[in-house]
Design a protein around this motif. Structure first.
Motif, PDB file in Angstrom:
ATOM      1  N   GLN A 281      -2.352 -39.363 -69.200  1.00 60.39           N
ATOM      2  CA  GLN A 281      -2.117 -38.736 -67.897  1.00 60.39           C
ATOM      3  C   GLN A 281      -0.660 -38.986 -67.563  1.00 60.39           C
ATOM      4  O   GLN A 281      -0.175 -40.109 -67.646  1.00 60.39           O
ATOM      5  CB  GLN A 281      -3.077 -39.279 -66.835  1.00 60.39           C
ATOM      6  CG  GLN A 281      -3.041 -40.787 -66.621  1.00 60.39           C
ATOM      7  CD  GLN A 281      -2.172 -41.232 -65.466  1.00 60.39           C
ATOM      8  OE1 GLN A 281      -1.713 -40.405 -64.686  1.00 60.39           O
ATOM      9  NE2 GLN A 281      -1.956 -42.520 -65.347  1.00 60.39           N
TER      10      GLN A 281
ATOM     11  N   VAL B  76      -5.964 -42.530 -70.458  1.00 59.82           N
ATOM     12  CA  VAL B  76      -6.900 -41.971 -69.478  1.00 59.82           C
ATOM     13  C   VAL B  76      -8.207 -42.740 -69.557  1.00 59.82           C
ATOM     14  O   VAL B  76      -8.647 -43.131 -70.652  1.00 59.82           O
ATOM     15  CB  VAL B  76      -7.141 -40.475 -69.755  1.00 59.82           C
ATOM     16  CG1 VAL B  76      -8.222 -39.904 -68.858  1.00 59.82           C
ATOM     17  CG2 VAL B  76      -5.836 -39.700 -69.571  1.00 59.82           C
ATOM     18  N   LEU B  77      -8.850 -42.964 -68.424  1.00 63.97           N
ATOM     19  CA  LEU B  77     -10.104 -43.708 -68.383  1.00 63.97           C
ATOM     20  C   LEU B  77     -11.296 -42.755 -68.449  1.00 63.97           C
ATOM     21  O   LEU B  77     -11.308 -41.710 -67.792  1.00 63.97           O
ATOM     22  CB  LEU B  77     -10.175 -44.542 -67.108  1.00 63.97           C
ATOM     23  CG  LEU B  77     -11.192 -45.696 -67.100  1.00 63.97           C
ATOM     24  CD1 LEU B  77     -10.831 -46.744 -68.151  1.00 63.97           C
ATOM     25  CD2 LEU B  77     -11.253 -46.352 -65.717  1.00 63.97           C
TER      26      LEU B  77
ATOM     27  N   ARG C 263     -14.602 -37.907 -68.029  1.00 70.52           N
ATOM     28  CA  ARG C 263     -13.289 -38.397 -67.579  1.00 70.52           C
ATOM     29  C   ARG C 263     -13.365 -38.895 -66.139  1.00 70.52           C
ATOM     30  O   ARG C 263     -13.973 -38.267 -65.282  1.00 70.52           O
ATOM     31  CB  ARG C 263     -12.232 -37.294 -67.689  1.00 70.52           C
ATOM     32  CG  ARG C 263     -10.824 -37.774 -67.334  1.00 70.52           C
ATOM     33  CD  ARG C 263      -9.758 -36.788 -67.783  1.00 70.52           C
ATOM     34  NE  ARG C 263      -9.703 -35.599 -66.958  1.00 70.52           N
ATOM     35  CZ  ARG C 263      -8.905 -35.456 -65.888  1.00 70.52           C
ATOM     36  NH1 ARG C 263      -8.127 -36.465 -65.497  1.00 70.52           N
ATOM     37  NH2 ARG C 263      -8.890 -34.333 -65.204  1.00 70.52           N
ATOM     38  N   VAL C 264     -12.724 -40.037 -65.868  1.00 68.61           N
ATOM     39  CA  VAL C 264     -12.657 -40.618 -64.525  1.00 68.61           C
ATOM     40  C   VAL C 264     -11.414 -40.073 -63.829  1.00 68.61           C
ATOM     41  O   VAL C 264     -10.310 -40.116 -64.382  1.00 68.61           O
ATOM     42  CB  VAL C 264     -12.604 -42.158 -64.596  1.00 68.61           C
ATOM     43  CG1 VAL C 264     -12.502 -42.755 -63.195  1.00 68.61           C
ATOM     44  CG2 VAL C 264     -13.832 -42.701 -65.325  1.00 68.61           C
TER      45      VAL C 264
ATOM     46  N   GLN D  78      -8.310 -39.772 -61.107  1.00 69.20           N
ATOM     47  CA  GLN D  78      -7.390 -40.674 -60.421  1.00 69.20           C
ATOM     48  C   GLN D  78      -7.470 -40.441 -58.918  1.00 69.20           C
ATOM     49  O   GLN D  78      -7.704 -39.329 -58.459  1.00 69.20           O
ATOM     50  CB  GLN D  78      -5.965 -40.434 -60.909  1.00 69.20           C
ATOM     51  CG  GLN D  78      -5.735 -40.839 -62.338  1.00 69.20           C
ATOM     52  CD  GLN D  78      -4.822 -39.876 -63.046  1.00 69.20           C
ATOM     53  OE1 GLN D  78      -5.261 -39.051 -63.836  1.00 69.20           O
ATOM     54  NE2 GLN D  78      -3.555 -39.953 -62.735  1.00 69.20           N
TER      55      GLN D  78
ATOM     56  N   TRP E 125      -8.264 -45.613 -60.480  1.00 69.99           N
ATOM     57  CA  TRP E 125      -9.277 -44.775 -61.114  1.00 69.99           C
ATOM     58  C   TRP E 125     -10.515 -44.758 -60.231  1.00 69.99           C
ATOM     59  O   TRP E 125     -11.046 -45.815 -59.875  1.00 69.99           O
ATOM     60  CB  TRP E 125      -9.599 -45.312 -62.508  1.00 69.99           C
ATOM     61  CG  TRP E 125      -8.395 -45.313 -63.400  1.00 69.99           C
ATOM     62  CD1 TRP E 125      -7.535 -46.360 -63.645  1.00 69.99           C
ATOM     63  CD2 TRP E 125      -7.870 -44.196 -64.128  1.00 69.99           C
ATOM     64  NE1 TRP E 125      -6.527 -45.963 -64.482  1.00 69.99           N
ATOM     65  CE2 TRP E 125      -6.698 -44.643 -64.801  1.00 69.99           C
ATOM     66  CE3 TRP E 125      -8.280 -42.862 -64.283  1.00 69.99           C
ATOM     67  CZ2 TRP E 125      -5.945 -43.805 -65.608  1.00 69.99           C
ATOM     68  CZ3 TRP E 125      -7.521 -42.037 -65.090  1.00 69.99           C
ATOM     69  CH2 TRP E 125      -6.366 -42.496 -65.746  1.00 69.99           C
ATOM     70  N   ASP E 126     -10.972 -43.564 -59.866  1.00 65.80           N
ATOM     71  CA  ASP E 126     -12.113 -43.435 -58.962  1.00 65.80           C
ATOM     72  C   ASP E 126     -13.412 -43.586 -59.748  1.00 65.80           C
ATOM     73  O   ASP E 126     -14.078 -42.613 -60.118  1.00 65.80           O
ATOM     74  CB  ASP E 126     -12.076 -42.092 -58.240  1.00 65.80           C
ATOM     75  CG  ASP E 126     -13.140 -42.016 -57.151  1.00 65.80           C
ATOM     76  OD1 ASP E 126     -13.794 -43.052 -56.879  1.00 65.80           O
ATOM     77  OD2 ASP E 126     -13.328 -40.928 -56.575  1.00 65.80           O
ATOM     78  N   THR E 127     -13.766 -44.840 -59.985  1.00 66.52           N
ATOM     79  CA  THR E 127     -14.979 -45.154 -60.738  1.00 66.52           C
ATOM     80  C   THR E 127     -16.227 -45.134 -59.865  1.00 66.52           C
ATOM     81  O   THR E 127     -17.336 -45.333 -60.374  1.00 66.52           O
ATOM     82  CB  THR E 127     -14.841 -46.543 -61.389  1.00 66.52           C
ATOM     83  OG1 THR E 127     -14.532 -47.515 -60.368  1.00 66.52           O
ATOM     84  CG2 THR E 127     -13.722 -46.546 -62.427  1.00 66.52           C
TER      85      THR E 127
ATOM     86  N   TRP F 184     -10.978 -46.742 -72.334  1.00 70.08           N
ATOM     87  CA  TRP F 184      -9.706 -46.044 -72.389  1.00 70.08           C
ATOM     88  C   TRP F 184      -9.767 -44.942 -73.440  1.00 70.08           C
ATOM     89  O   TRP F 184     -10.538 -45.025 -74.398  1.00 70.08           O
ATOM     90  CB  TRP F 184      -8.569 -46.997 -72.723  1.00 70.08           C
ATOM     91  CG  TRP F 184      -8.093 -47.860 -71.589  1.00 70.08           C
ATOM     92  CD1 TRP F 184      -8.098 -49.223 -71.547  1.00 70.08           C
ATOM     93  CD2 TRP F 184      -7.503 -47.424 -70.353  1.00 70.08           C
ATOM     94  NE1 TRP F 184      -7.560 -49.669 -70.344  1.00 70.08           N
ATOM     95  CE2 TRP F 184      -7.189 -48.583 -69.602  1.00 70.08           C
ATOM     96  CE3 TRP F 184      -7.226 -46.177 -69.801  1.00 70.08           C
ATOM     97  CZ2 TRP F 184      -6.604 -48.539 -68.340  1.00 70.08           C
ATOM     98  CZ3 TRP F 184      -6.639 -46.118 -68.544  1.00 70.08           C
ATOM     99  CH2 TRP F 184      -6.335 -47.280 -67.826  1.00 70.08           C
TER     100      TRP F 184
END
Length: 339
Positions: A49, A88-89, A100-101, A103, A241-243, A263
Protein backbone atom coordinates in the motif's frame (compact mmCIF):
# COMPACT_ATOMS: atom_id res chain seq x y z
CA UNK A 1 -3.79 23.12 7.20
CA UNK A 2 -6.08 22.82 10.21
CA UNK A 3 -5.35 20.57 13.18
CA UNK A 4 -7.70 19.99 16.10
CA UNK A 5 -6.40 20.53 19.61
CA UNK A 6 -6.94 16.82 20.19
CA UNK A 7 -4.67 15.94 17.28
CA UNK A 8 -1.96 18.29 18.48
CA UNK A 9 -2.13 16.91 22.00
CA UNK A 10 -2.00 13.38 20.63
CA UNK A 11 1.09 14.06 18.54
CA UNK A 12 2.94 15.63 21.43
CA UNK A 13 1.94 12.76 23.68
CA UNK A 14 3.15 10.19 21.15
CA UNK A 15 6.57 11.66 20.54
CA UNK A 16 7.40 13.75 23.57
CA UNK A 17 8.66 16.26 21.05
CA UNK A 18 8.59 20.03 21.08
CA UNK A 19 9.02 20.10 17.29
CA UNK A 20 7.72 17.74 14.65
CA UNK A 21 5.77 17.45 11.45
CA UNK A 22 2.68 15.26 11.70
CA UNK A 23 0.53 14.96 8.61
CA UNK A 24 -1.78 12.71 6.65
CA UNK A 25 -1.01 10.95 3.38
CA UNK A 26 -4.10 9.34 1.84
CA UNK A 27 -4.06 6.17 -0.21
CA UNK A 28 -2.40 6.50 -3.63
CA UNK A 29 -2.60 2.89 -4.84
CA UNK A 30 -2.53 -0.71 -3.59
CA UNK A 31 -0.68 -3.09 -5.89
CA UNK A 32 2.25 -5.42 -6.39
CA UNK A 33 5.00 -2.98 -7.25
CA UNK A 34 8.22 -2.30 -5.34
CA UNK A 35 10.64 -0.02 -7.22
CA UNK A 36 13.10 -0.15 -4.33
CA UNK A 37 13.56 -3.91 -3.82
CA UNK A 38 12.22 -5.21 -7.15
CA UNK A 39 12.77 -2.40 -9.68
CA UNK A 40 11.32 -3.22 -13.09
CA UNK A 41 9.30 -6.18 -11.80
CA UNK A 42 5.59 -6.09 -12.56
CA UNK A 43 4.33 -7.69 -10.48
CA UNK A 44 6.61 -7.66 -7.46
CA UNK A 45 6.42 -10.71 -5.15
CA UNK A 46 3.93 -9.26 -2.67
CA UNK A 47 1.32 -6.53 -2.32
CA UNK A 48 2.05 -3.02 -1.00
CA UNK A 49 0.00 0.00 0.00
CA UNK A 50 1.57 3.23 -1.23
CA UNK A 51 1.00 6.87 -0.34
CA UNK A 52 2.53 10.15 -1.53
CA UNK A 53 3.37 11.50 -4.97
CA UNK A 54 1.90 10.07 -8.15
CA UNK A 55 5.35 9.59 -9.74
CA UNK A 56 5.42 6.16 -8.04
CA UNK A 57 6.13 3.59 -10.72
CA UNK A 58 7.60 0.20 -11.60
CA UNK A 59 11.12 1.65 -11.73
CA UNK A 60 11.99 4.92 -10.04
CA UNK A 61 15.36 6.14 -11.31
CA UNK A 62 17.20 7.88 -8.44
CA UNK A 63 18.62 10.28 -11.03
CA UNK A 64 15.07 11.52 -11.66
CA UNK A 65 13.70 12.57 -8.25
CA UNK A 66 9.89 12.40 -7.81
CA UNK A 67 9.22 16.19 -7.80
CA UNK A 68 10.31 16.38 -11.44
CA UNK A 69 7.68 13.81 -12.49
CA UNK A 70 4.81 14.02 -9.99
CA UNK A 71 1.75 16.16 -10.68
CA UNK A 72 0.02 15.61 -7.33
CA UNK A 73 0.50 14.14 -3.86
CA UNK A 74 -1.83 12.49 -1.38
CA UNK A 75 -0.01 14.21 1.49
CA UNK A 76 -1.25 17.36 3.20
CA UNK A 77 2.09 19.11 2.75
CA UNK A 78 1.81 19.89 -0.93
CA UNK A 79 5.58 19.99 -1.58
CA UNK A 80 6.02 16.43 -0.38
CA UNK A 81 6.12 14.13 -3.41
CA UNK A 82 7.91 11.37 -1.48
CA UNK A 83 6.59 7.82 -1.55
CA UNK A 84 6.00 5.83 1.60
CA UNK A 85 4.86 2.20 1.54
CA UNK A 86 4.39 -0.94 3.60
CA UNK A 87 3.05 -4.44 3.10
CA UNK A 88 -0.71 -4.98 3.24
CA UNK A 89 -2.61 -6.75 6.03
CA UNK A 90 -4.99 -9.63 5.31
CA UNK A 91 -7.44 -11.58 7.47
CA UNK A 92 -7.19 -15.36 7.09
CA UNK A 93 -10.45 -17.23 7.71
CA UNK A 94 -10.67 -20.71 9.18
CA UNK A 95 -11.43 -22.11 5.73
CA UNK A 96 -8.12 -20.75 4.43
CA UNK A 97 -9.49 -17.86 2.36
CA UNK A 98 -8.23 -14.29 2.74
CA UNK A 99 -9.77 -10.82 2.89
CA UNK A 100 -7.80 -7.56 2.66
CA UNK A 101 -7.99 -5.36 5.79
CA UNK A 102 -8.79 -1.71 5.06
CA UNK A 103 -6.73 1.17 6.38
CA UNK A 104 -8.39 3.57 8.78
CA UNK A 105 -7.72 7.33 9.14
CA UNK A 106 -5.87 8.47 12.24
CA UNK A 107 -7.04 10.93 14.90
CA UNK A 108 -7.29 14.42 13.42
CA UNK A 109 -7.35 13.09 9.86
CA UNK A 110 -10.76 11.44 9.79
CA UNK A 111 -11.51 12.70 6.26
CA UNK A 112 -8.52 10.89 4.75
CA UNK A 113 -8.95 7.93 2.44
CA UNK A 114 -7.00 5.26 4.29
CA UNK A 115 -3.29 5.83 3.93
CA UNK A 116 -1.05 6.56 6.89
CA UNK A 117 0.20 9.28 9.21
CA UNK A 118 3.75 10.52 8.68
CA UNK A 119 6.05 12.12 11.25
CA UNK A 120 9.39 13.89 10.77
CA UNK A 121 11.00 14.87 14.07
CA UNK A 122 14.15 17.05 14.28
CA UNK A 123 14.73 16.68 18.02
CA UNK A 124 13.11 15.44 21.21
CA UNK A 125 12.23 17.36 24.36
CA UNK A 126 14.45 20.33 25.17
CA UNK A 127 17.58 18.91 23.55
CA UNK A 128 17.90 20.74 20.26
CA UNK A 129 20.34 19.40 17.71
CA UNK A 130 20.88 19.94 14.03
CA UNK A 131 19.51 17.33 11.65
CA UNK A 132 20.26 17.04 7.95
CA UNK A 133 17.18 16.50 5.81
CA UNK A 134 17.24 13.71 3.27
CA UNK A 135 18.76 14.59 -0.11
CA UNK A 136 17.35 14.14 -3.66
CA UNK A 137 17.80 10.50 -4.64
CA UNK A 138 17.76 9.30 -1.02
CA UNK A 139 15.89 6.06 -0.31
CA UNK A 140 15.84 3.49 2.45
CA UNK A 141 14.13 0.41 3.83
CA UNK A 142 13.67 -0.81 7.38
CA UNK A 143 12.61 -4.26 8.52
CA UNK A 144 13.04 -7.78 7.16
CA UNK A 145 10.12 -9.04 5.11
CA UNK A 146 11.20 -12.65 5.64
CA UNK A 147 11.59 -12.26 9.40
CA UNK A 148 9.57 -14.80 11.38
CA UNK A 149 11.31 -14.83 14.78
CA UNK A 150 11.65 -12.38 17.65
CA UNK A 151 15.45 -12.56 17.30
CA UNK A 152 15.20 -11.36 13.69
CA UNK A 153 12.74 -8.62 14.64
CA UNK A 154 14.95 -7.35 17.48
CA UNK A 155 17.45 -6.09 14.89
CA UNK A 156 14.95 -3.33 14.12
CA UNK A 157 14.43 -1.55 17.41
CA UNK A 158 11.22 0.32 16.75
CA UNK A 159 8.98 -1.69 14.43
CA UNK A 160 6.00 -2.45 16.64
CA UNK A 161 2.24 -2.88 16.93
CA UNK A 162 -0.30 -1.13 19.13
CA UNK A 163 -3.59 -2.87 19.93
CA UNK A 164 -5.93 0.12 19.95
CA UNK A 165 -8.38 0.08 22.85
CA UNK A 166 -9.68 3.36 21.43
CA UNK A 167 -8.35 5.78 18.77
CA UNK A 168 -6.12 7.55 21.33
CA UNK A 169 -4.29 4.44 22.60
CA UNK A 170 -0.52 4.86 22.38
CA UNK A 171 0.78 2.39 24.96
CA UNK A 172 1.46 -1.33 25.08
CA UNK A 173 3.54 -1.67 21.91
CA UNK A 174 4.54 -5.23 20.98
CA UNK A 175 6.94 -6.77 18.45
CA UNK A 176 4.49 -9.49 17.42
CA UNK A 177 0.93 -9.25 16.14
CA UNK A 178 -1.71 -8.79 18.88
CA UNK A 179 -3.23 -12.13 19.90
CA UNK A 180 -6.56 -10.71 21.11
CA UNK A 181 -9.18 -8.67 19.18
CA UNK A 182 -8.37 -4.95 19.26
CA UNK A 183 -11.48 -2.78 19.84
CA UNK A 184 -10.33 0.07 17.56
CA UNK A 185 -7.97 -1.75 15.18
CA UNK A 186 -4.25 -2.50 15.00
CA UNK A 187 -1.69 0.24 14.51
CA UNK A 188 1.59 -0.69 12.84
CA UNK A 189 4.41 1.62 13.95
CA UNK A 190 7.37 1.96 11.57
CA UNK A 191 10.27 4.11 12.86
CA UNK A 192 13.36 4.45 10.69
CA UNK A 193 16.99 4.75 11.87
CA UNK A 194 18.21 8.29 12.44
CA UNK A 195 21.89 8.22 11.46
CA UNK A 196 23.36 8.39 7.93
CA UNK A 197 26.83 7.72 6.57
CA UNK A 198 26.72 11.15 4.89
CA UNK A 199 27.84 9.76 1.54
CA UNK A 200 25.50 7.20 0.03
CA UNK A 201 21.93 8.00 -0.97
CA UNK A 202 21.20 4.26 -1.10
CA UNK A 203 22.97 0.95 -0.56
CA UNK A 204 22.58 -2.53 -2.10
CA UNK A 205 20.37 -3.69 0.79
CA UNK A 206 18.78 -0.20 1.08
CA UNK A 207 19.68 -0.21 4.79
CA UNK A 208 23.48 -0.20 5.25
CA UNK A 209 23.80 3.55 4.60
CA UNK A 210 21.63 4.27 7.67
CA UNK A 211 22.01 3.19 11.28
CA UNK A 212 20.48 3.47 14.72
CA UNK A 213 22.25 5.57 17.38
CA UNK A 214 25.28 3.78 18.84
CA UNK A 215 23.59 3.81 22.24
CA UNK A 216 20.09 4.64 23.32
CA UNK A 217 17.60 5.89 20.75
CA UNK A 218 16.81 9.07 18.88
CA UNK A 219 14.29 9.85 21.61
CA UNK A 220 17.01 9.70 24.27
CA UNK A 221 19.36 11.81 22.09
CA UNK A 222 21.63 8.82 21.56
CA UNK A 223 24.84 9.62 19.63
CA UNK A 224 25.32 8.45 16.05
CA UNK A 225 28.05 5.85 15.44
CA UNK A 226 31.29 7.02 13.83
CA UNK A 227 30.41 5.06 10.67
CA UNK A 228 27.15 7.00 10.31
CA UNK A 229 27.89 10.40 11.87
CA UNK A 230 25.15 12.50 10.25
CA UNK A 231 21.96 12.86 12.26
CA UNK A 232 18.81 12.73 10.10
CA UNK A 233 15.18 13.31 11.09
CA UNK A 234 13.21 10.59 12.82
CA UNK A 235 10.87 9.34 10.06
CA UNK A 236 7.90 7.49 11.50
CA UNK A 237 4.81 5.89 9.93
CA UNK A 238 1.59 5.11 11.79
CA UNK A 239 -0.69 2.80 9.81
CA UNK A 240 -4.05 1.91 11.34
CA UNK A 241 -5.58 -1.31 10.04
CA UNK A 242 -9.33 -1.58 10.59
CA UNK A 243 -9.41 -5.11 11.97
CA UNK A 244 -12.72 -4.48 13.79
CA UNK A 245 -14.92 -6.30 11.19
CA UNK A 246 -12.99 -9.46 12.13
CA UNK A 247 -13.10 -9.17 15.93
CA UNK A 248 -15.57 -12.03 16.40
CA UNK A 249 -13.44 -14.72 18.08
CA UNK A 250 -15.51 -17.43 16.39
CA UNK A 251 -13.76 -16.34 13.17
CA UNK A 252 -10.29 -16.71 14.69
CA UNK A 253 -8.08 -19.83 14.70
CA UNK A 254 -9.24 -22.46 17.14
CA UNK A 255 -5.74 -22.88 18.59
CA UNK A 256 -5.16 -20.86 21.78
CA UNK A 257 -2.86 -17.88 21.31
CA UNK A 258 -3.13 -17.86 17.52
CA UNK A 259 -4.36 -14.83 15.61
CA UNK A 260 -5.79 -14.50 12.06
CA UNK A 261 -3.93 -11.56 10.51
CA UNK A 262 -1.26 -12.08 7.87
CA UNK A 263 1.05 -9.64 6.10
CA UNK A 264 0.87 -9.81 2.31
CA UNK A 265 4.28 -11.53 2.13
CA UNK A 266 2.80 -14.45 4.07
CA UNK A 267 3.90 -13.46 7.60
CA UNK A 268 1.44 -14.27 10.40
CA UNK A 269 3.92 -13.58 13.22
CA UNK A 270 4.22 -9.83 12.66
CA UNK A 271 8.02 -10.07 12.80
CA UNK A 272 8.24 -9.37 9.06
CA UNK A 273 6.92 -5.80 9.32
CA UNK A 274 8.83 -3.44 7.04
CA UNK A 275 8.61 0.00 5.48
CA UNK A 276 10.06 1.65 2.37
CA UNK A 277 10.84 5.29 1.62
CA UNK A 278 11.81 7.29 -1.45
CA UNK A 279 12.53 10.95 -0.69
CA UNK A 280 10.65 13.45 -2.82
CA UNK A 281 10.31 16.81 -1.05
CA UNK A 282 10.52 19.75 -3.44
CA UNK A 283 13.60 21.98 -3.25
CA UNK A 284 14.67 22.57 0.38
CA UNK A 285 11.18 22.36 1.90
CA UNK A 286 11.98 19.59 4.38
CA UNK A 287 15.24 21.18 5.54
CA UNK A 288 13.38 24.44 6.05
CA UNK A 289 10.81 22.68 8.22
CA UNK A 290 13.52 20.97 10.27
CA UNK A 291 15.52 24.19 10.74
CA UNK A 292 12.50 26.21 11.84
CA UNK A 293 11.35 23.46 14.21
CA UNK A 294 7.81 23.40 12.90
CA UNK A 295 5.34 22.12 15.46
CA UNK A 296 2.52 20.12 13.75
CA UNK A 297 1.46 23.04 11.57
CA UNK A 298 4.21 24.57 9.47
CA UNK A 299 3.34 27.93 7.90
CA UNK A 300 6.71 27.92 6.14
CA UNK A 301 5.46 25.04 3.96
CA UNK A 302 2.77 24.92 1.31
CA UNK A 303 -0.18 22.77 2.35
CA UNK A 304 -3.38 21.40 0.86
CA UNK A 305 -6.61 20.04 2.30
CA UNK A 306 -7.13 16.34 2.93
CA UNK A 307 -9.95 16.47 0.37
CA UNK A 308 -7.47 17.57 -2.29
CA UNK A 309 -5.04 14.85 -1.26
CA UNK A 310 -7.79 12.24 -1.55
CA UNK A 311 -8.19 13.13 -5.23
CA UNK A 312 -4.60 12.19 -6.05
CA UNK A 313 -4.85 8.55 -7.09
CA UNK A 314 -2.98 6.28 -9.48
CA UNK A 315 -4.35 3.54 -11.71
CA UNK A 316 -3.06 0.09 -10.88
CA UNK A 317 -0.54 -1.26 -13.35
CA UNK A 318 -0.79 -4.86 -12.15
CA UNK A 319 -4.25 -6.23 -12.85
CA UNK A 320 -5.32 -8.85 -10.33
CA UNK A 321 -7.96 -9.44 -7.68
CA UNK A 322 -6.85 -8.16 -4.28
CA UNK A 323 -10.21 -7.43 -2.61
CA UNK A 324 -13.16 -9.52 -1.51
CA UNK A 325 -12.55 -13.11 -0.47
CA UNK A 326 -9.61 -14.67 -2.31
CA UNK A 327 -8.24 -18.20 -2.17
CA UNK A 328 -4.62 -17.12 -1.76
CA UNK A 329 -2.53 -14.04 -1.12
CA UNK A 330 -1.62 -12.10 -4.26
CA UNK A 331 1.78 -13.38 -5.37
CA UNK A 332 1.57 -16.50 -3.20
CA UNK A 333 3.43 -18.50 -5.85
CA UNK A 334 6.54 -16.31 -5.27
CA UNK A 335 6.55 -16.30 -1.48
CA UNK A 336 9.23 -17.81 0.66
CA UNK A 337 7.65 -20.55 2.76
CA UNK A 338 9.19 -19.68 6.06
CA UNK A 339 7.73 -21.17 9.23
Amino acid sequence: MYRTRGAIALALMVSGADALLRFSCSQLVVERLDPLVNPGAAPSPHLHQIVGGNAFNISMDPKTPPPSLATCTTCTFADDFSNYWTAVLYFKARNGSYHRVAQKPNVGFEQATGGMTIYYTPYIGSTKSSVTAFQPGFRMLIGQQGGRTLEEAQKYRQLTYTCLKDPMTRTGETKDMPTQPCPAGIMANVRFPTCWDGKNLDSPDHTSHIAYPSSGTFESNGPCPSTHPVKIPQLFYEVIWDTTPFNDKSLWPEETGQQPFVWSQGDSTGYGSHGDYVFGWKDNALQKAMDTNCNINCPQLKSQSIAVGNKCVKQTQVKETIDGWVDHLPGAEHMERKK
